[in-house]
Design a protein around this motif. Structure first.
Motif, PDB file in Angstrom:
ATOM      1  N   ALA A   1      27.115 -39.170  87.779  1.00 19.11           N
ATOM      2  CA  ALA A   1      25.731 -38.709  87.716  1.00 19.11           C
ATOM      3  C   ALA A   1      25.210 -38.400  89.114  1.00 19.11           C
ATOM      4  O   ALA A   1      25.308 -39.235  90.020  1.00 19.11           O
ATOM      5  CB  ALA A   1      24.853 -39.761  87.056  1.00 19.11           C
ATOM      6  N   LEU A   2      24.658 -37.214  89.287  1.00 25.04           N
ATOM      7  CA  LEU A   2      24.062 -36.841  90.566  1.00 25.04           C
ATOM      8  C   LEU A   2      22.641 -37.380  90.600  1.00 25.04           C
ATOM      9  O   LEU A   2      21.766 -36.926  89.851  1.00 25.04           O
ATOM     10  CB  LEU A   2      24.078 -35.316  90.715  1.00 25.04           C
ATOM     11  N   THR A   3      22.392 -38.373  91.465  1.00 28.20           N
ATOM     12  CA  THR A   3      21.111 -39.063  91.465  1.00 28.20           C
ATOM     13  C   THR A   3      20.911 -39.792  92.792  1.00 28.20           C
ATOM     14  O   THR A   3      21.875 -40.092  93.495  1.00 28.20           O
ATOM     15  CB  THR A   3      21.031 -40.075  90.303  1.00 28.20           C
ATOM     16  N   LEU A   4      19.666 -40.096  93.112  1.00 26.76           N
ATOM     17  CA  LEU A   4      19.344 -40.816  94.344  1.00 26.76           C
ATOM     18  C   LEU A   4      19.280 -42.325  94.121  1.00 26.76           C
ATOM     19  O   LEU A   4      18.510 -43.026  94.765  1.00 26.76           O
ATOM     20  CB  LEU A   4      18.001 -40.316  94.901  1.00 26.76           C
ATOM     21  N   SER A   5      20.089 -42.830  93.235  1.00 29.10           N
ATOM     22  CA  SER A   5      20.128 -44.263  92.970  1.00 29.10           C
ATOM     23  C   SER A   5      20.582 -45.031  94.207  1.00 29.10           C
ATOM     24  O   SER A   5      21.282 -44.505  95.074  1.00 29.10           O
ATOM     25  CB  SER A   5      21.100 -44.535  91.810  1.00 29.10           C
ATOM     26  N   ALA A   6      20.200 -46.294  94.277  1.00 26.69           N
ATOM     27  CA  ALA A   6      20.546 -47.118  95.439  1.00 26.69           C
ATOM     28  C   ALA A   6      22.052 -47.286  95.605  1.00 26.69           C
ATOM     29  O   ALA A   6      22.541 -47.490  96.718  1.00 26.69           O
ATOM     30  CB  ALA A   6      19.879 -48.489  95.307  1.00 26.69           C
ATOM     31  N   ASP A   7      22.798 -47.206  94.500  1.00 26.29           N
ATOM     32  CA  ASP A   7      24.247 -47.389  94.598  1.00 26.29           C
ATOM     33  C   ASP A   7      25.011 -46.065  94.575  1.00 26.29           C
ATOM     34  O   ASP A   7      26.229 -46.046  94.368  1.00 26.29           O
ATOM     35  CB  ASP A   7      24.755 -48.306  93.487  1.00 26.29           C
ATOM     36  N   SER A   8      24.306 -44.953  94.814  1.00 26.27           N
ATOM     37  CA  SER A   8      24.976 -43.654  94.859  1.00 26.27           C
ATOM     38  C   SER A   8      25.852 -43.562  96.102  1.00 26.27           C
ATOM     39  O   SER A   8      25.496 -44.067  97.169  1.00 26.27           O
ATOM     40  CB  SER A   8      23.946 -42.522  94.877  1.00 26.27           C
TER      41      SER A   8
END
Length: 267
Positions: free
Chosen positions: A197-204
């Protein structure tokens, strides 16, 4: 062979498929009701017919007849011929690519049919802009993606603007809509895909790292505004981001799609 019919009245009822193409809500209703979609431009019309879509009719100015003579010779239906100023009155815009075709939609394939033999799949959640959907199809096709899966609320990839922006990639790439939004990503994982998933999550992690070593990849992108839903973000196998300079946190979804597809193609 398509019959050639000259028309001089822009209000002719036979032109209903082509009327007021700028009115998106009207087109959605009309196209859904009658099971049609429109293709614009010589290349796109050719690709639609080569993909097996049956023409209802064509609309074009006289100067485009010779260039599409082989298409008309191999197709049924009617070709309405009008001067360009009158075509503009009918459609509401200048048809600078020369030709329009109204074509029959076909039933969507199943997820199983779309994924058969696929190694790289784009999965789009709630992209509502037709331009972005068309661009995603075009980037995916250009960079080796085998299929596209759409969440139920994604914009129609057969809407005229999406088809035009995608240069007909929707006709060359197997696609369908996901019947189950909530468990869509776990289902793909169960089918042997690694969902990224392309996302700005903390664990990206950087996209190159997220796709490294992945055999069967499902690249997941979210909507133009808030991005992926929490459900899809957390249920993906991996989360990834595109590294960029400080102060800029994201790209337009179409640009992000192109960059991520390129990174995936190099894995």
């Amino acid at each position: 062979m398509a019959d050639l019919v000259d028309i001089t009245d822009p209000d002719d009822p036979r032109l209903a498929d082509y009327r007021d193409l700028r009115d998106v809500e009207l087109r959605k209703s009309l196209e859904a009701e009658h099971g049609l979609f429109l293709a614009e431009g010589e290349k796109v019309v050719r690709r639609a017919l080569e993909a097996g879509h049956e023409a209802r009719s064509f609309l074009m100015a006289p100067r485009w007849l010779d260039g599409l003579a082989d298409v008309l010779a191999g197709s049924g239906g009617t070709c309405f011929v009008m001067p360009e100023p009158l075509i503009e009155q009918v459609t509401g815009f200048h048809v600078h690519r020369g030709a329009l075709a109204s074509l029959h939609r076909r039933p969507l394939p199943t997820v199983e049919e779309v994924l058969a033999g696929a190694r790289s799949v784009l999965v789009l959640e709630d992209l509502v802009d037709h331009t972005n959907v068309g661009a995603a199809f075009r980037s995916g096709a250009a960079l080796g993606f085998d299929a596209v899966l759409l969440a139920p609320r994604c914009a129609d990839p057969l809407y005229r603007r999406a088809v035009k922006v995608g240069m007909g990639a929707v006709f060359a790439t197997p696609w369908t809509r996901l019947p189950d939004w909530y468990d869509a990503l776990p289902d793909l994982s169960g089918r042997g895909f690694t969902t990224v998933a392309l996302t700005l999550s903390a664990d990206s992690v950087p996209i190159e790292d997220a796709v490294a070593g992945v055999d069967r990849l499902a690249l997941v992108l979210g909507s133009e505004g808030h991005g992926l839903s929490t459900r899809w973000e957390t249920s993906a196998d991996r989360r990834a981001t595109i590294p960029m300079r400080a102060g800029i946190d994201s790209l337009n979804v179409a640009a992000a799609d192109a960059v991520a597809c390129y990174a995936a193609a190099r894995r």
